[in-house]
Design a protein around this motif. Sequence first.
Motif, mmCIF file in Angstrom:
data_model
loop_
_atom_site.group_PDB
_atom_site.id
_atom_site.type_symbol
_atom_site.label_atom_id
_atom_site.label_comp_id
_atom_site.label_asym_id
_atom_site.label_seq_id
_atom_site.Cartn_x
_atom_site.Cartn_y
_atom_site.Cartn_z
ATOM 1 N N GLY A 117 0.810 -1.216 0.000
ATOM 2 C CA GLY A 117 0.000 0.000 0.000
ATOM 3 C C GLY A 117 0.843 1.266 0.000
ATOM 4 O O GLY A 117 0.316 2.366 -0.154
ATOM 5 N N ARG A 118 2.153 1.126 0.188
ATOM 6 C CA ARG A 118 3.063 2.271 0.088
ATOM 7 C C ARG A 118 3.775 2.239 -1.255
ATOM 8 O O ARG A 118 4.730 2.973 -1.479
ATOM 9 C CB ARG A 118 4.102 2.236 1.210
ATOM 10 N N GLY A 119 3.352 1.314 -2.115
ATOM 11 C CA GLY A 119 3.910 1.255 -3.467
ATOM 12 C C GLY A 119 5.142 0.380 -3.590
ATOM 13 O O GLY A 119 5.801 0.382 -4.636
ATOM 14 N N LEU A 120 5.490 -0.406 -2.547
ATOM 15 C CA LEU A 120 6.724 -1.203 -2.627
ATOM 16 C C LEU A 120 6.439 -2.625 -3.135
ATOM 17 O O LEU A 120 5.716 -3.393 -2.510
ATOM 18 C CB LEU A 120 7.390 -1.289 -1.243
ATOM 19 N N ALA B 114 -9.151 3.335 4.432
ATOM 20 C CA ALA B 114 -9.773 4.657 4.277
ATOM 21 C C ALA B 114 -9.346 5.338 2.974
ATOM 22 O O ALA B 114 -10.173 5.893 2.255
ATOM 23 C CB ALA B 114 -9.438 5.539 5.473
ATOM 24 N N ARG B 115 -8.052 5.299 2.644
ATOM 25 C CA ARG B 115 -7.584 5.901 1.390
ATOM 26 C C ARG B 115 -6.862 4.877 0.506
ATOM 27 O O ARG B 115 -6.250 5.235 -0.490
ATOM 28 C CB ARG B 115 -6.624 7.078 1.681
ATOM 29 N N GLY B 116 -6.897 3.618 0.915
ATOM 30 C CA GLY B 116 -6.275 2.564 0.092
ATOM 31 C C GLY B 116 -4.866 2.242 0.521
ATOM 32 O O GLY B 116 -4.327 1.190 0.180
ATOM 33 N N GLY B 117 -4.233 3.135 1.269
ATOM 34 C CA GLY B 117 -2.865 2.868 1.720
ATOM 35 C C GLY B 117 -2.551 3.681 2.958
ATOM 36 O O GLY B 117 -3.298 4.596 3.335
ATOM 37 N N LYS B 118 -1.432 3.320 3.607
ATOM 38 C CA LYS B 118 -1.023 4.100 4.781
ATOM 39 C C LYS B 118 0.482 3.958 4.960
ATOM 40 O O LYS B 118 1.062 2.927 4.622
ATOM 41 C CB LYS B 118 -1.754 3.638 6.040
ATOM 42 N N VAL B 119 1.068 5.029 5.463
ATOM 43 C CA VAL B 119 2.462 4.974 5.897
ATOM 44 C C VAL B 119 2.380 4.908 7.409
ATOM 45 O O VAL B 119 2.034 5.889 8.074
ATOM 46 C CB VAL B 119 3.229 6.219 5.411
ATOM 47 N N HIS C 136 1.968 18.493 6.514
ATOM 48 C CA HIS C 136 2.173 17.905 5.176
ATOM 49 C C HIS C 136 0.852 17.585 4.476
ATOM 50 O O HIS C 136 0.831 16.818 3.510
ATOM 51 C CB HIS C 136 3.048 16.648 5.293
ATOM 52 N N ASP C 137 -0.221 18.187 5.005
ATOM 53 C CA ASP C 137 -1.536 18.013 4.401
ATOM 54 C C ASP C 137 -1.924 16.534 4.283
ATOM 55 O O ASP C 137 -2.360 16.061 3.235
ATOM 56 C CB ASP C 137 -1.539 18.685 3.005
ATOM 57 N N LEU C 138 -1.732 15.804 5.389
ATOM 58 C CA LEU C 138 -2.048 14.374 5.420
ATOM 59 C C LEU C 138 -2.944 14.084 6.617
ATOM 60 O O LEU C 138 -2.754 14.670 7.685
ATOM 61 C CB LEU C 138 -0.767 13.548 5.576
ATOM 62 N N VAL C 139 -3.904 13.176 6.428
ATOM 63 C CA VAL C 139 -4.683 12.723 7.578
ATOM 64 C C VAL C 139 -3.759 11.843 8.420
ATOM 65 O O VAL C 139 -3.131 10.903 7.912
ATOM 66 C CB VAL C 139 -5.920 11.906 7.134
ATOM 67 N N SER D 151 2.107 5.405 14.595
ATOM 68 C CA SER D 151 1.808 6.727 14.044
ATOM 69 C C SER D 151 1.673 6.578 12.537
ATOM 70 O O SER D 151 2.563 6.047 11.875
ATOM 71 C CB SER D 151 2.953 7.695 14.371
ATOM 72 N N THR D 152 0.558 7.074 12.014
ATOM 73 C CA THR D 152 0.152 6.688 10.657
ATOM 74 C C THR D 152 -0.308 7.888 9.841
ATOM 75 O O THR D 152 -1.008 8.762 10.361
ATOM 76 C CB THR D 152 -1.012 5.671 10.782
ATOM 77 N N PHE D 153 0.085 7.892 8.555
ATOM 78 C CA PHE D 153 -0.416 8.901 7.619
ATOM 79 C C PHE D 153 -1.160 8.175 6.507
ATOM 80 O O PHE D 153 -0.617 7.225 5.926
ATOM 81 C CB PHE D 153 0.745 9.722 7.034
ATOM 82 N N LEU D 154 -2.380 8.604 6.226
ATOM 83 C CA LEU D 154 -3.168 7.947 5.179
ATOM 84 C C LEU D 154 -2.698 8.413 3.807
ATOM 85 O O LEU D 154 -2.426 9.601 3.601
ATOM 86 C CB LEU D 154 -4.650 8.276 5.334
ATOM 87 N N VAL D 155 -2.593 7.467 2.878
ATOM 88 C CA VAL D 155 -2.166 7.809 1.517
ATOM 89 C C VAL D 155 -2.996 7.018 0.512
ATOM 90 O O VAL D 155 -3.536 5.957 0.829
ATOM 91 C CB VAL D 155 -0.671 7.484 1.272
ATOM 92 N N SER D 156 -3.034 7.567 -0.694
ATOM 93 C CA SER D 156 -3.557 6.787 -1.804
ATOM 94 C C SER D 156 -2.337 6.240 -2.536
ATOM 95 O O SER D 156 -1.464 7.017 -2.943
ATOM 96 C CB SER D 156 -4.381 7.694 -2.721
#
Length: 464
Positions: free
Chosen positions: A35-38, A332-337, A362-365, A379-384
């Motif tokens: 989900g982080r593109g790896l 929620a957004r398909g991915g998370k860091v 950084h404009d991240l949920v 600690s998590t940041f939601l990403v697409s």
Amino acid sequence: MATARSVVRDLASALGAGAVLAEPPAEYLADQTEGRGLTGRADAVALPGSTAEVAAAVAWCYDHDVPIVPRGGGTGFAGGAVPIDGGVVLSLERLIHVRSFEPLLWRIEVEAGLRTAELRRIVRESGLLFPPDPGAAEQSQIGGNIATNAGGAHAFKYGVTGAWVTGLEAVIPPGDVVAVGGPIRKDVAGYDLKSLLVGSEGTLGIVTAAWLRLLPAPEAALPVGAFYADSAAGCDALERVLGNGLTVAALEFLDAATLELAGSAFPGGVPRGAGFLVLAEADGTVGEAALLRDELIDVLSEDALDVVSPEGPAVAELWRWRDGVSIAVGTARGGKVSEDIVVPFDRLGEAVDETVAIGRRHDLVACSWGHAGDGNLHSTFLVSPQDEDELARADVAAGELFALAVRLGGSISGEHGVGWLKRGQLERQWSPRALQLHSEIKRVFDPKGLLNPGKKFAYPDWRR
Ligand SMILES: Cc1cc2nc3c(=O)[nH]c(=O)nc-3n(C[C@H](O)[C@H](O)[C@H](O)COP(=O)(O)OP(=O)(O)OC[C@H]3O[C@@H](n4cnc5c(N)ncnc54)[C@H](O)[C@@H]3O)c2cc1C
């Protein structure tokens, strides 16, 4: 120089044709960091069926300068099992046997590929407990748990995986089978090689089997959940649990944004205005657990919006919900860091609030939850995963999180490990001399740097 074709041909002649996959299926090229593109690439997947076959595969790869990436259940959050740049993925999935189980002596010897939940079920049938309970236990393997020194909710009282390992069998480059420790509970005869292998993320050796110690299972486990308006009230409550000397088995937290993302499935519902959840568990004999549960309710009730104390089947329901929080947040957004920083217990509130502040910058949920008693936050940041810009911002935000953890006197990783995604970050918290010792240990075990290259400790030419 080995080609992909010669890798497959030679490994198949050593392990049998069915034990080598020439076209690596996608599931062997990624882990939970997809989900982080790896994702990675490999020349082959090896599926050895015994320690001798693991040793044969490692010996062939070492002889032919082919990288080896050990793989457990692929539930890791650091990219440790992802083959970054070719080589052989060595999956332990066929090493699933219980070699010996002596319930009356509270010990078991199992192969590395046994799933964590299966191990826990086997010993539970004899009234025993293997306490480590990382959240993806149905998929993760005991070898993967050992390689990451996995924690989980009950590590607060019982400790992390390594605390339960009394002996290890591992294959070390260039293909030697080494056993350290065994069915013994104490051993200070040499340097602690067992503990070096625990948490080494497949960079020093491949764990093929482990001796584990066990405990009689507690008769009862009674959780208590308490909701608060904000992190300040919630963290005060957490401190009261310790201050009052309550020896709980688990002491977890969820912040406001996590409750928003995962709270809809909370059994019984989340009360209006809740911005923080403390989840604790009392265990012991039926009498001890009930007494401790009542004390917990007393201590947690101050300033709480609501306190719940499920019993019977509702206990398993509550923990199923807790195990699903990571997945609920990720959808929620398909991915998370999602990182796993650690801070001193009394700095938890600052870390919870700073996580949100970093996300805002950084404009991240952003949200956090985790093992409060151990000061360990997810600690998590939601990403697409499709949004390159968002992924890049989340990576910068993760860097700020690591800096925060170190500034507060903590660590960049409490249980997921460094893997590929946190390569180089150890420099934030260790002195040059400590880092040098780290790299020298790697060189002693793996002089050619072929075992899970680029992970945990990165040789400079692996730093991209
Ligand atoms: C929903 C969810 C919840 C989670 N909750 C927790 C939690 O509460 N606590 C926690 O600590 N983790 C948690 N995790 C992360 C993950 O489950 C753990 O890191 C787990 O220990 C990984 O085990 P695995 O078998 O899947 O290993 P993999 O992901 O396959 O591999 C992890 C690392 O170990 C190495 N490795 C695997 N097997 C071996 C072996 N036999 N010998 C040598 N090296 C090996 C790999 O090379 C890699 O570097 C969670 C993951 C998910 C998806």
